[in-house]
Design a protein around this motif. Structure first.
Motif, PDB file in Angstrom:
ATOM      1  N   TYR A 191       3.695 -17.768 -21.080  1.00 17.51           N
ATOM      2  CA  TYR A 191       4.797 -17.965 -20.203  1.00 17.51           C
ATOM      3  C   TYR A 191       4.686 -17.627 -18.689  1.00 17.51           C
ATOM      4  CZ  TYR A 191       6.986 -19.774 -24.280  1.00 17.51           C
ATOM      5  OH  TYR A 191       7.440 -20.770 -25.488  1.00 17.51           O
ATOM      6  N   LEU A 216       4.090 -20.686 -16.893  1.00 18.48           N
ATOM      7  CA  LEU A 216       5.278 -21.736 -16.809  1.00 18.48           C
ATOM      8  C   LEU A 216       6.014 -21.076 -15.581  1.00 18.48           C
ATOM      9  CD1 LEU A 216       7.167 -24.007 -17.795  1.00 18.48           C
ATOM     10  CD2 LEU A 216       8.275 -22.094 -19.302  1.00 18.48           C
ATOM     11  N   GLU A 248       4.534 -23.861 -24.349  1.00 18.20           N
ATOM     12  CA  GLU A 248       4.416 -23.632 -22.812  1.00 18.20           C
ATOM     13  C   GLU A 248       3.622 -24.624 -22.122  1.00 18.20           C
ATOM     14  OE1 GLU A 248       2.530 -20.127 -21.759  1.00 18.20           O
ATOM     15  OE2 GLU A 248       2.916 -20.209 -19.442  1.00 18.20           O
ATOM     16  N   GLN A 280       3.506 -27.679 -23.295  1.00 15.99           N
ATOM     17  CA  GLN A 280       4.092 -29.088 -23.236  1.00 15.99           C
ATOM     18  C   GLN A 280       5.244 -28.941 -22.179  1.00 15.99           C
ATOM     19  OE1 GLN A 280       4.953 -29.955 -27.345  1.00 15.99           O
ATOM     20  NE2 GLN A 280       6.156 -32.017 -26.552  1.00 15.99           N
ATOM     21  N   THR A 281       5.915 -27.652 -22.219  1.00 15.69           N
ATOM     22  CA  THR A 281       7.078 -27.646 -20.771  1.00 15.69           C
ATOM     23  C   THR A 281       6.330 -28.054 -19.625  1.00 15.69           C
ATOM     24  OG1 THR A 281       7.831 -26.061 -22.544  1.00 15.69           O
ATOM     25  CG2 THR A 281       8.848 -26.121 -20.247  1.00 15.69           C
ATOM     26  N   TYR A 285       7.584 -30.955 -16.861  1.00 10.35           N
ATOM     27  CA  TYR A 285       7.709 -30.436 -15.482  1.00 10.35           C
ATOM     28  C   TYR A 285       7.065 -31.357 -14.520  1.00 10.35           C
ATOM     29  CZ  TYR A 285       8.030 -27.925 -11.025  1.00 10.35           C
ATOM     30  OH  TYR A 285       8.189 -27.573  -9.752  1.00 10.35           O
ATOM     31  N   SER A 344      12.575 -34.616 -19.799  1.00 14.59           N
ATOM     32  CA  SER A 344      13.691 -33.514 -20.305  1.00 14.59           C
ATOM     33  C   SER A 344      13.727 -33.242 -21.760  1.00 14.59           C
ATOM     34  CB  SER A 344      14.835 -33.802 -19.810  1.00 14.59           C
ATOM     35  OG  SER A 344      15.264 -34.915 -20.133  1.00 14.59           O
ATOM     36  N   LEU A 399      13.203 -22.743 -23.209  1.00 19.01           N
ATOM     37  CA  LEU A 399      13.587 -24.095 -23.695  1.00 19.01           C
ATOM     38  C   LEU A 399      15.013 -24.247 -23.235  1.00 19.01           C
ATOM     39  CD1 LEU A 399      11.387 -24.951 -26.817  1.00 19.01           C
ATOM     40  CD2 LEU A 399      11.087 -25.776 -24.444  1.00 19.01           C
ATOM     41  N   ILE A 449      15.860 -23.696 -17.385  1.00 18.53           N
ATOM     42  CA  ILE A 449      14.912 -22.606 -17.713  1.00 18.53           C
ATOM     43  C   ILE A 449      14.776 -21.670 -16.678  1.00 18.53           C
ATOM     44  CG2 ILE A 449      12.413 -22.329 -18.367  1.00 18.53           C
ATOM     45  CD1 ILE A 449      12.810 -25.301 -19.903  1.00 18.53           C
ATOM     46  N   PHE A 504      14.524 -28.635 -20.359  1.00 16.79           N
ATOM     47  CA  PHE A 504      13.533 -29.234 -21.106  1.00 16.79           C
ATOM     48  C   PHE A 504      13.882 -28.738 -22.446  1.00 16.79           C
ATOM     49  CE2 PHE A 504       9.366 -29.656 -23.450  1.00 16.79           C
ATOM     50  CZ  PHE A 504       9.281 -30.982 -23.442  1.00 16.79           C
ATOM     51  N   ASP A 505      13.761 -29.888 -23.668  1.00 20.15           N
ATOM     52  CA  ASP A 505      14.026 -29.211 -24.940  1.00 20.15           C
ATOM     53  C   ASP A 505      12.835 -30.131 -25.969  1.00 20.15           C
ATOM     54  OD1 ASP A 505      14.916 -27.570 -26.936  1.00 20.15           O
ATOM     55  OD2 ASP A 505      16.977 -28.115 -26.648  1.00 20.15           O
TER      56      ASP A 505
END
Lengths: 304, 629, 127
Positions: free
Chosen positions: B140, B143, B218, B220-221, B225, B230, B260, B264, B271-272
């Motif tokens: 992370y 991220l 991570e 995918q998040t 972004y 979202s 998540l 965040i 984002f979920d």
């Protein structure tokens, strides 16, 4: 309505009853042979059942693609007269010399003037009447089944795309889809049964026929295949006396070929329930079956 | 946490679990407790270590000693000798077949030595069910960097610069895909992680989800972004229960930590993620089909364009990336596009995970830089072919790929070179075949697969595959005709040209490549009615060599068709009319006799029934040699 | 637990690193306790425990405590070898938990070998 005549001469007229695909083709063939044809159809338009189909059996050809050229040809043919909204009332005479009486219902639209703009359809206040859902009697399930299914539906119905999760949960409970459960789901979700069946029969993990307590998944992935899983399948098949995709009469085992369970390091592999048997040889198969038959409990994992 | 001196990294990937990893764990715990070592030694259940052929296995930290093929009965000795007395146990270490001495250290084992771990950076080092383990290994951090110091455009630019291409098979540049999606005006947008790993013989996506689920979350998040999404989905095959379970747990932990969900890390970005399961349909790996499947529609693919990046799930712009692609993203962000683009070849950057399986000594998952040659993979990492058999071909890309023959063994592996050879990268399955593999049979196997899995929308794919199968079956049944090969080729190209989705356009590849490289095998089947690899049942016969048979009765006992005649001291004979060619006799015949033979393309030599077993006095029989040795 | 902020995530990472240091940490020093049957009989287990205790108290993540087989000097057990980076290994004999604490403080943390407990400088392999 038609005159009799010598059979060798192409004289007189023919009447074709029914404007489905068969009637249309008959009319075209007769007309092409030089005979005047009256094509009678009771519905407002010719086309029949085929006009409502997507694909046709057994070739899966597109229905409209087969039919549309014929519709055009009939419309254009100078020797075919199409009589829609018309029914046959009486036939008199003998072969070669018929008199047919027809009854034609009112169309309420002057076909000679209509341009096909569709405004009347758009402005008609009566719509969507064909077969409302509530005309089908609601499906009755046994109380405990209904409670279980209701619970599953309630869990998923409010998320987008609820059908797959619901089907998966039902499959997890019953190992297959009982027909009345699918009908019930269809009514509860307002999704046509045909659509649900289309999804339910698409996936390998689903079945609409009952399956055994233990599903023997013989991995037929590439690695297992080159390491001889086909012979494992044969031996299972011989020992249980069922073919792949079949279930033993005692409802204990269903034999299934599965596409790669991702245990390529253990090839050839077989998965029964949650247990993976790796590096399996034909010799071990009778023992495995016996264990499940005998104990009828869960087997131990197996080391290669 | 108390200081410990040893950590046991016990592989609990699907393969090792099937091999009994959890039973090993239980015995380890008992033994450690018996010696009172609980406070000094801890067991860390990790995801797939990769060396699946050696499972169940564990790595002892900090020395990094590798133990494979563990059995519960070895554990008491191992605990006492190594963990208590500090003497590593040689007999449980990995010994390559050509060597006598075991290799104690993980890093010295050739299987691991040549690998370069980017996506699998955490494999076997972290407990996949502990988010803190991931965080400790710079998890992370990417991220964090993205959310605090980069604009979405900069993220996309960085990914484009890195040269990352989709690892699912087709190799579309990931950054470009993101850019297209970002530029779509319509909202909301979605990110889908494709883990519908249907290719038989490939299991890297499962392994990543099982060993390092947070790296996918991570990645995918970060993708979300970059494109402005979202909500996301992870589509996992239902055949991967462990992966689903670990992913579910990882998502819950990430939510708990605020990595998540809403706002965040307090940055305002939300984002979920949600897991959706497949239900066993190969075609669902195709992106439009996958979308239909999530939507609950009949999962047939649709025509592209519009691409999902423009019109995707629920009609909204959607980025669909493969597991491996997404797991690479955090590393690129952390270490920079420049670093990443130095790895690999001109057109294919970075590393790729392959599952090295089939007729190979070291079975398992490997991550190697693009551009590595097949020779390095098969002989150095894979340790060659078992039993010193001859390497014949390697099948890459699953049912969409092709067979690469031994003559191309020095081919550097990247997207372009594989396509040129008639195969494709695909998801990275690499199935090694030796001389006992019949190439016509392999082609038939794949066509059977695709014919089964064709959704039926396009006539060419649905009926074309059936026609291919019919001809291939005819050939393997020994009823092939002149002109069949040409027909197969013509039909294959027609299917390629006229099918809509990736399944149809690539399904003829196995046929085309096997014809291209192994035409003589097809010809042998058709003209000589001979299967050179002795696989195709209708073309082979089993025969017991009367000179070698020792009348041990084993084959007679095991034969399921009761086709073997013989008794003590009397040479056994197979009744060809009863034989079902199941091969059991060959399997059970003791190797020191080796009396059962497979014949193809030649008449079965007649053997008189009732012949006495010959035990020659002058030259020792193989039996005597063996027993005296 | 409450959702993390950026700072909390960083703190958490630092903390988590300590818990997995055995797997990928850089080590400055290594303590090898000799655990042959004779060593165990003489109390080597307590020696290991004391080293680990001290290690935890110190909070250091660059020191390794490990075991090895019999050193062949059974009369001097329990024994341990301390290897610090950039200096020769030192073998300590006839250890007790008290001695261990002093060795840990002076040699491992302080960098000065405790000569009075030492058998000699160098491991059994080197000399």
């Amino acid at each position: 309505m038609s005159n009799g005549g010598e059979r060798r001469e192409k004289v007189g007229a023919a009447l074709v009853v029914g404007g489905g695909i068969g009637g249309m083709q008959a009319a075209l063939d007769l007309a092409d042979a030089g005979i005047k044809v009256y094509l009678v159809e009771s519905k407002p338009a010719i086309g029949g059942v085929m006009s409502q189909l997507d694909k046709t059996f057994p070739t899966n050809d597109c229905a409209m693609c087969t039919m549309a050229p014929r519709l055009v040809a009939i419309g254009r043919h100078k020797d075919i007269e199409v009589l829609t909204l018309t029914e046959v009332e009486r036939i008199e005479g003998e072969p070669g010399n018929f008199t047919v009486t027809l009854r034609r219902r009112a169309r309420f639209v002057d076909e000679n003037v209509c341009t096909g703009c569709g405004s009347c359809v758009a402005n008609c206040p009566v719509r969507f009447i064909p077969q409302p859902l509530d005309s089908i009697p609601p499906v009755k399930l046994a109380p405990e089944v209904q409670a279980r299914v209701d619970q599953i539906i309630a869990e998923h119905r409010n998320r987008p795309g609820p059908l797959m999760p619901i089907l998966q949960s039902i499959n997890a409970v019953y190992n297959y889809f009982p027909e009345d459960v699918l009908r019930y789901v269809s009514q509860q979700l307002g999704i046509p049964l045909t659509h649900i069946l289309r999804v339910a029969t698409f996936y390998n993990a689903f079945s609409i026929v009952p399956r055994g307590k233990y599903i023997i998944n013989v991995c037929m992935g590439t690695t297992c295949y080159v390491r001889g899983s086909e012979r494992l399948m044969e031996r299972f098949s011989d020992t249980l006396k069922i073919k792949p995709e079949e279930t033993t009469p005692d409802m204990l085992f269903t034999l299934k070929a599965v596409r790669c369970i991702g245990c390529c390091g253990l090839a050839p592999a077989v998965m029964i329930g949650d247990t993976v048997y790796g590096k399996l040889t034909v010799k071990e198969i009778p023992g495995i079956i016996k264990k499940f038959q005998g104990a009828n409990g869960h087997g131990q994992a197996h080391t290669g | 946490m108390a200081a410990r001196r040893i950590e046991l990294m016990l592989c609990t990937g699907t393969g090792c679990v099937a091999g009994g990893a959890f039973r090993i764990k239980k015995v380890l715990e008992e033994e450690i407790a018996r010696h009172g070592l609980q406070s000094e030694i801890s067991i860390v259940p990790t995801g797939c270590n990769g060396f699946c052929g050696q499972g169940p296995l564990l790595v002892v930290m900090p020395e990094k000693i590798f133990y494979g093929w563990l059995k519960t009965e070895d554990i008491p000795f191992l605990v006492q000798e190594h963990f208590l007395k500090g003497r590593p146990v040689k007999k449980l270490m990995f010994t390559p077949p050509e060597r006598k001495e075991p290799i104690p250290l993980l890093s010295d084992i050739p299987f691991f030595k040549k690998q370069m771990l980017i996506v699998l950076r955490n494999k076997g080092i972290i407990d996949p069910e502990k988010i803190d383990d991931y965080i400790a290994r710079d998890g992370y951090a990417a991220l964090e960097k993205v959310l605090t110091s980069m604009t979405p455009e900069e993220v996309i630019e960085e990914i484009i610069k890195s040269g990352l291409r989709g690892r699912g098979g087709a190799g579309f540049p990931t950054g470009i895909k993101w850019k297209v999606c970002r530029n779509e005006p319509k909202t909301p947008k979605y990110v889908i992680c494709n883990c519908d790993e249907g290719d038989p013989g490939a299991y890297m996506d499962r392994s990543v989800l099982e060993s390092d689920p947070h790296s996918v979350i991570e990645g995918q998040t970060i993708a979300a972004y970059a494109i402005g999404a979202s909500h996301g989905y992870i589509y996992v095959r239902t055949e991967y229960p462990l992966a689903i379970k670990r992913m579910q747990k990882a998502i819950e932990q990430a939510r708990e930590y605020g990595l998540l969900g809403e706002n965040i890390l307090g940055t305002g970005f939300s984002f979920d993620l949600e897991i959706r399961e497949g239900s066993g349909a190969f075609v669902c790996g195709e992106e439009t089909s996958l979308i239909h499947s999530i939507e609950g529609k009949s999962p047939e693919p649709r025509q592209r364009p519009p691409f999902p990046a423009q019109v995707g799930i629920w009609g909204c712009p959607t980025v669909i990336n493969n597991v491996e692609t997404l797991a690479t993203v955090p590393v690129i962000i952390n270490r920079g596009a420049e670093w990443f683009s130095k790895i690999g070849t001109e057109t294919s950057k970075g590393t790729k995970i392959f599952s090295l399986v089939g007729k190979i000594n070291n079975t398992g998952l490997i991550e190697v830089p693009m551009g590595i040659t097949l020779r390095e993979i098969i002989y150095e990492i894979g340790g060659g072919i078992p039993g010193n058999r001859k390497f014949k071909a390697v099948q890459t890309g699953g049912p969409s790929g092709g067979c690469i023959p031994a003559s191309l063994i020095d081919l550097p592996i990247d997207y372009e070179s594989l396509t040129q050879a008639g195969s494709m990268m695909g998801s990275g399955g690499m199935i090694v075949m030796d001389e006992d593999t019949c190439m016509v049979d392999v082609a038939k196997f794949f066509i059977q697969f695709t014919n089964d899995e064709s959704c039926g929308k396009c006539t060419t794919c649905r009926d074309g595959s059936a026609a291919l199968l019919e001809v291939l079956t005819r050939i393997t049944d020994g009823e092939g005709q002149e002109g069949d090969i040409e027909f197969l080729e013509e039909l294959a190209w027609a299917i390629k040209d006229a099918s809509m989705c990736g399944l149809g356009t690539t399904l003829p590849n196995p046929v085309l490549t096997t014809i291209r490289y192994f035409r003589e095998e097809y010809e042998a089947h058709i003209r000589e009615k001979r299967c050179p690899a002795k696989v195709c049942k209708n073309l082979i016969a089993y025969w017991i060599d009367p000179q070698l048979c020792q009348a041990c009765l084993i084959c007679k006992r095991e034969c399921p068709a009761e086709a073997i005649y013989g008794e003590k001291h009397i040479v056994h004979v197979i009744d060809q009319s009863k034989c079902t060619k199941c091969g059991t006799c060959l399997e059970v015949c003791p190797p020191r006799f080796g009396a059962v033979k497979k014949l193809s393309g030649e008449p079965v030599p007649p053997v008189e029934r009732g012949m006495k077993v010959e035990r020659k006095k002058k030259t020792a029989t193989p039996l005597q040699e063996q027993s005296s040795a | 637990m409450a959702k993390l902020t950026l700072d909390e995530l960083r703190r958490r990472r630092e903390q988590a690193r300590k818990s997995i240091y055995l797997r990928d940490g850089e080590f400055r020093g290594k303590v090898i306790v000799h655990m042959g049957t004779c060593g165990i009989a003489a109390g080597a287990r307590a020696i290991v425990a004391t080293f680990l205790e001290e290690l935890e108290k110190s909070g250091r993540t660059d020191i390794l405590v490990t075991t090895s087989g019999c050193a062949g000097l059974c009369s001097k057990e329990p024994m341990a070898t301390v290897e610090m980076l950039d200096s020769p290994p030192v073998k300590y004999v006839l250890l007790t938990p008290e001695k261990v604490r002093r060795i840990f403080a002076e040699h491992i943390l302080g960098g000065v070998a405790v000569a009075e407990y030492a058998l000699g400088i160098g491991s059994e392999r080197a000399g």
